[in-house]
Design a protein around this motif. Structure first.
Motif, PDB file in Angstrom:
ATOM      1  N   LEU A  90      46.272  94.337   7.343  1.00 18.07           N
ATOM      2  CA  LEU A  90      44.832  94.261   7.049  1.00 18.07           C
ATOM      3  C   LEU A  90      44.045  93.831   8.283  1.00 18.07           C
ATOM      4  O   LEU A  90      42.944  94.347   8.548  1.00 18.07           O
ATOM      5  N   VAL A  91      44.582  92.889   9.053  1.00 20.84           N
ATOM      6  CA  VAL A  91      43.919  92.488  10.298  1.00 20.84           C
ATOM      7  C   VAL A  91      43.912  93.650  11.282  1.00 20.84           C
ATOM      8  O   VAL A  91      42.893  93.903  11.965  1.00 20.84           O
ATOM      9  N   LEU A  92      45.035  94.395  11.378  1.00 16.12           N
ATOM     10  CA  LEU A  92      45.084  95.563  12.262  1.00 16.12           C
ATOM     11  C   LEU A  92      44.044  96.596  11.852  1.00 16.12           C
ATOM     12  O   LEU A  92      43.373  97.198  12.716  1.00 16.12           O
ATOM     13  N   PHE A  93      43.887  96.824  10.559  1.00 16.42           N
ATOM     14  CA  PHE A  93      42.871  97.757  10.067  1.00 16.42           C
ATOM     15  C   PHE A  93      41.475  97.335  10.537  1.00 16.42           C
ATOM     16  O   PHE A  93      40.693  98.151  11.029  1.00 16.42           O
ATOM     17  N   SER A  94      41.153  96.051  10.399  1.00 12.53           N
ATOM     18  CA  SER A  94      39.838  95.566  10.806  1.00 12.53           C
ATOM     19  C   SER A  94      39.643  95.665  12.314  1.00 12.53           C
ATOM     20  O   SER A  94      38.555  96.017  12.786  1.00 12.53           O
ATOM     21  N   VAL A  95      40.703  95.369  13.072  1.00 13.05           N
ATOM     22  CA  VAL A  95      40.601  95.398  14.530  1.00 13.05           C
ATOM     23  C   VAL A  95      40.322  96.813  15.029  1.00 13.05           C
ATOM     24  O   VAL A  95      39.448  97.046  15.876  1.00 13.05           O
ATOM     25  N   THR A  96      41.062  97.786  14.519  1.00  9.05           N
ATOM     26  CA  THR A  96      40.852  99.168  14.968  1.00  9.05           C
ATOM     27  C   THR A  96      39.518  99.721  14.459  1.00  9.05           C
ATOM     28  O   THR A  96      38.892 100.549  15.120  1.00  9.05           O
ATOM     29  N   LEU A  97      39.069  99.256  13.281  1.00  9.85           N
ATOM     30  CA  LEU A  97      37.783  99.699  12.768  1.00  9.85           C
ATOM     31  C   LEU A  97      36.643  99.203  13.653  1.00  9.85           C
ATOM     32  O   LEU A  97      35.579  99.819  13.723  1.00  9.85           O
ATOM     33  N   ARG A  98      36.859  98.089  14.346  1.00  6.12           N
ATOM     34  CA  ARG A  98      35.842  97.571  15.256  1.00  6.12           C
ATOM     35  C   ARG A  98      35.772  98.343  16.567  1.00  6.12           C
ATOM     36  O   ARG A  98      34.881  98.093  17.379  1.00  6.12           O
ATOM     37  N   GLY A  99      36.732  99.234  16.785  1.00  4.82           N
ATOM     38  CA  GLY A  99      36.699 100.027  18.009  1.00  4.82           C
ATOM     39  C   GLY A  99      37.740  99.629  19.033  1.00  4.82           C
ATOM     40  O   GLY A  99      37.737 100.176  20.142  1.00  4.82           O
ATOM     41  N   LYS A 100      38.619  98.693  18.695  1.00  5.37           N
ATOM     42  CA  LYS A 100      39.677  98.319  19.626  1.00  5.37           C
ATOM     43  C   LYS A 100      40.715  99.435  19.709  1.00  5.37           C
ATOM     44  O   LYS A 100      40.795 100.304  18.847  1.00  5.37           O
ATOM     45  N   GLN A 101      41.525  99.377  20.749  1.00  5.74           N
ATOM     46  CA  GLN A 101      42.511 100.435  20.966  1.00  5.74           C
ATOM     47  C   GLN A 101      43.516 100.488  19.821  1.00  5.74           C
ATOM     48  O   GLN A 101      44.272  99.531  19.596  1.00  5.74           O
ATOM     49  N   LEU A 126      50.477  79.560   9.196  1.00  2.00           N
ATOM     50  CA  LEU A 126      50.314  80.202  10.496  1.00  2.00           C
ATOM     51  C   LEU A 126      49.746  81.613  10.341  1.00  2.00           C
ATOM     52  O   LEU A 126      48.843  82.022  11.085  1.00  2.00           O
ATOM     53  N   ALA A 127      50.255  82.335   9.360  1.00  4.32           N
ATOM     54  CA  ALA A 127      49.732  83.683   9.116  1.00  4.32           C
ATOM     55  C   ALA A 127      48.268  83.637   8.689  1.00  4.32           C
ATOM     56  O   ALA A 127      47.428  84.427   9.165  1.00  4.32           O
ATOM     57  N   GLY A 128      47.948  82.689   7.770  1.00  4.94           N
ATOM     58  CA  GLY A 128      46.553  82.568   7.342  1.00  4.94           C
ATOM     59  C   GLY A 128      45.630  82.158   8.474  1.00  4.94           C
ATOM     60  O   GLY A 128      44.491  82.648   8.576  1.00  4.94           O
ATOM     61  N   GLY A 129      46.113  81.272   9.362  1.00  6.82           N
ATOM     62  CA  GLY A 129      45.307  80.896  10.517  1.00  6.82           C
ATOM     63  C   GLY A 129      45.061  82.067  11.451  1.00  6.82           C
ATOM     64  O   GLY A 129      43.969  82.209  12.032  1.00  6.82           O
ATOM     65  N   GLY A 130      46.056  82.948  11.594  1.00  9.35           N
ATOM     66  CA  GLY A 130      45.861  84.146  12.422  1.00  9.35           C
ATOM     67  C   GLY A 130      44.808  85.075  11.854  1.00  9.35           C
ATOM     68  O   GLY A 130      43.994  85.661  12.590  1.00  9.35           O
ATOM     69  N   VAL A 131      44.782  85.183  10.499  1.00 10.80           N
ATOM     70  CA  VAL A 131      43.758  86.023   9.858  1.00 10.80           C
ATOM     71  C   VAL A 131      42.367  85.465  10.136  1.00 10.80           C
ATOM     72  O   VAL A 131      41.433  86.205  10.492  1.00 10.80           O
ATOM     73  N   ALA A 132      42.227  84.143   9.988  1.00  9.03           N
ATOM     74  CA  ALA A 132      40.921  83.528  10.241  1.00  9.03           C
ATOM     75  C   ALA A 132      40.515  83.666  11.700  1.00  9.03           C
ATOM     76  O   ALA A 132      39.352  83.939  12.024  1.00  9.03           O
ATOM     77  N   LEU A 133      41.465  83.484  12.623  1.00  8.09           N
ATOM     78  CA  LEU A 133      41.166  83.589  14.046  1.00  8.09           C
ATOM     79  C   LEU A 133      40.715  84.996  14.425  1.00  8.09           C
ATOM     80  O   LEU A 133      39.849  85.176  15.294  1.00  8.09           O
ATOM     81  N   SER A 134      41.277  86.006  13.742  1.00 12.39           N
ATOM     82  CA  SER A 134      40.950  87.395  14.095  1.00 12.39           C
ATOM     83  C   SER A 134      39.492  87.744  13.812  1.00 12.39           C
ATOM     84  O   SER A 134      38.977  88.736  14.337  1.00 12.39           O
ATOM     85  N   TRP A 135      38.816  86.971  12.973  1.00  8.38           N
ATOM     86  CA  TRP A 135      37.402  87.233  12.687  1.00  8.38           C
ATOM     87  C   TRP A 135      36.551  87.070  13.948  1.00  8.38           C
ATOM     88  O   TRP A 135      35.597  87.807  14.156  1.00  8.38           O
ATOM     89  N   TRP A 136      36.921  86.087  14.789  1.00  7.25           N
ATOM     90  CA  TRP A 136      36.178  85.850  16.025  1.00  7.25           C
ATOM     91  C   TRP A 136      36.919  86.383  17.259  1.00  7.25           C
ATOM     92  O   TRP A 136      36.291  86.837  18.190  1.00  7.25           O
ATOM     93  N   ARG A 137      38.264  86.301  17.262  1.00  2.85           N
ATOM     94  CA  ARG A 137      39.078  86.755  18.392  1.00  2.85           C
ATOM     95  C   ARG A 137      40.090  87.779  17.870  1.00  2.85           C
ATOM     96  O   ARG A 137      41.210  87.423  17.480  1.00  2.85           O
ATOM     97  N   PRO A 138      39.651  89.076  17.828  1.00  2.35           N
ATOM     98  CA  PRO A 138      40.504  90.086  17.168  1.00  2.35           C
ATOM     99  C   PRO A 138      41.924  90.152  17.712  1.00  2.35           C
ATOM    100  O   PRO A 138      42.887  90.130  16.942  1.00  2.35           O
ATOM    101  N   TRP A 139      42.065  90.242  19.027  1.00  5.70           N
ATOM    102  CA  TRP A 139      43.400  90.411  19.584  1.00  5.70           C
ATOM    103  C   TRP A 139      44.257  89.163  19.378  1.00  5.70           C
ATOM    104  O   TRP A 139      45.439  89.264  18.992  1.00  5.70           O
ATOM    105  N   ALA A 140      43.697  88.000  19.630  1.00  4.49           N
ATOM    106  CA  ALA A 140      44.463  86.761  19.457  1.00  4.49           C
ATOM    107  C   ALA A 140      44.874  86.583  18.002  1.00  4.49           C
ATOM    108  O   ALA A 140      46.033  86.207  17.698  1.00  4.49           O
ATOM    109  N   GLY A 141      43.944  86.844  17.080  1.00  5.71           N
ATOM    110  CA  GLY A 141      44.274  86.714  15.668  1.00  5.71           C
ATOM    111  C   GLY A 141      45.339  87.698  15.238  1.00  5.71           C
ATOM    112  O   GLY A 141      46.220  87.369  14.432  1.00  5.71           O
ATOM    113  N   LEU A 142      45.290  88.924  15.777  1.00  3.80           N
ATOM    114  CA  LEU A 142      46.296  89.928  15.435  1.00  3.80           C
ATOM    115  C   LEU A 142      47.677  89.506  15.918  1.00  3.80           C
ATOM    116  O   LEU A 142      48.677  89.661  15.189  1.00  3.80           O
TER     117      LEU A 142
END
Length: 400
Positions: A99-110, A57-73
């Motif tokens: 690591l997913v949070l780092f990528s999400v915020t680096l993309r400009g998300k809140q 489940l955790a690995g699936g969330g990481v993969a999902l965050s590549w296309w859907r940042p908030w949902a994957g996070l």
């Protein structure tokens, strides 16, 4: 982090600024390594399927965050509840979520919203299903790891935007500097043109006037002095012609090519090349050129060249068959004759003036140019043939 380097134009942005996707790839690569390690540990330990499912489940969330940042996070952070519920150490899931949070915020998300989501799931799982296992140190680690992931991503994004702002300002400054330099060069060029026109033109005109007065006042037997004054007046007129050409280049430098600006002034010596250029486009030309060996005023040479050019242009556009060109010296005069058969009548033909076709001069322009060089032009059209005849004095004196 790659340090900034310098070159002649100033500092160069770090590699991760120029290639922002590199940090995302690094973050997801590390998350993939953590996930792979956990899967390997589950297999080697022979863990039950709920444990394996929570890690998946955790690995699936990481993969999902590549296309859907908030949902994957959210999925990756929520996996901490599943891992804690089966009694497994949630550290690996926390690492993936950070690591997913780092990528999400680096993309400009809140960053505050992302950090709040991760911290809420971490602390919720720690305080409920985890039963505060590990004490306050583990809780503080969960909280500050979430803050560190969000803050690092947001800080790098701000730094990247700062670099981009600096680059835009540098490009704008360079463009402004070039525009200002061009404006200053143009103003200076026009100032020089005005000075040449107002100062040199006036002085040369006065010089020619005084030379003419001196020539009139000479006694009849002072032939050598008269010839010297005639040559001096010719040189003065040559200065005027060259000055006018320089003025044209100064005022039109932005509208003509460099080759055109550096091209020498047309002269008698260029007639053979001119005729060859018309022959190369299909005009049959029979030339007879006997250029005088003595001094010919530059303005006369330019006019002879332009007359032949205009006459051959008309012959090419409106004539039939071959065109004959005869340039030579007769009785101390330079005579130019261009003749061809007429395909259809030219406006302005005959001895009167008119506006024919040509290289922008036309028949009227041809006559004006000849008269400006103190020459005489005759244009005839008889028996289906068109003939242009011009006569000049080599020194530009009036031909009677």
């Amino acid at each position: 982090m790659v340090e900034a380097q310098s070159n002649q134009d100033g500092p160069v942005a770090p590699l991760w600024v120029r290639r922002p996707k590199s940090l995302h790839l690094i973050a997801y690569s590390v998350a993939a390594l953590v996930f792979t390690g956990q899967i390997a540990a589950v297999i080697l330990r022979g863990s039950d399927w709920p444990t394996a499912l929570s890690v998946l489940l955790a690995g699936g969330g990481v993969a999902l965050s590549w296309w859907r940042p908030w949902a994957g996070l959210v999925v990756t952070s929520a996996a901490s509840f599943a891992v804690t519920a089966v009694g497994h150490d949630p550290l690996s899931v926390w690492m993936m979520a950070v690591l997913v949070l780092f990528s999400v915020t680096l993309r400009g998300k809140q960053p505050l919203a992302g950090t709040g989501i991760v911290a809420a799931f971490f602390l919720g799982a720690f305080m409920t299903l985890g039963g505060f296992r590990g004490g306050a140190i583990v809780g503080a680690a969960a909280l500050f790891s979430a803050i560190a992931g969000g803050a690092t991503g947001a800080a790098l994004r701000i730094h990247r935007e700062h670099w981009r702002t600096l680059e835009e300002r540098a490009e704008s400054a360079i463009a402004t500097r070039e525009i200002e330099a061009t404006r200053r060069v143009t103003e200076e060029r026009l100032r020089i043109a005005r000075d040449l026109h107002d100062v040199i033109g006036h002085q040369v005109a006065m010089l020619s006037l005084h030379l003419g007065a001196a020539e009139i006042g000479l006694p009849e037997d002072a032939e050598s002095s008269r010839q010297a004054l005639v040559s001096a007046r010719s040189s003065a007129r040559a200065v005027v012609v060259e000055t006018q050409r320089i003025l044209a280049l100064l005022r039109l430098a932005d509208d003509i090519s460099e080759d055109e600006a550096l091209r020498p002034t047309p002269a008698l010596s260029g007639l053979e090349g001119l005729i060859a250029s018309f022959e190369s486009i299909g005009l049959d030309v029979h030339p007879s050129i006997d250029i005088p060996a003595g001094f010919v005023e530059p303005s006369v040479g330019v006019t002879v060249y332009r007359v032949v050019q205009e006459a051959l242009t008309n012959a090419y556009r409106h004539g039939e068959g071959a065109a004959t060109v005869d340039v030579g010296q007769r009785d101390g005069r330079i005579c130019v004759t261009v003749e061809n058969r007429v395909g259809h009548p030219l406006r302005g033909s005959g001895s009167g003036s008119g506006s024919g076709s040509g290289s922008g001069l036309g028949l009227v322009g041809m006559r004006e140019r000849v008269e400006s060089s103190s020459g005489r032009l005759t244009i005839d059209s008889d028996d289906g043939r068109f003939r242009v005849h011009a006569e000049f004095s080599p020194l530009g004196a009036v031909v009677r």
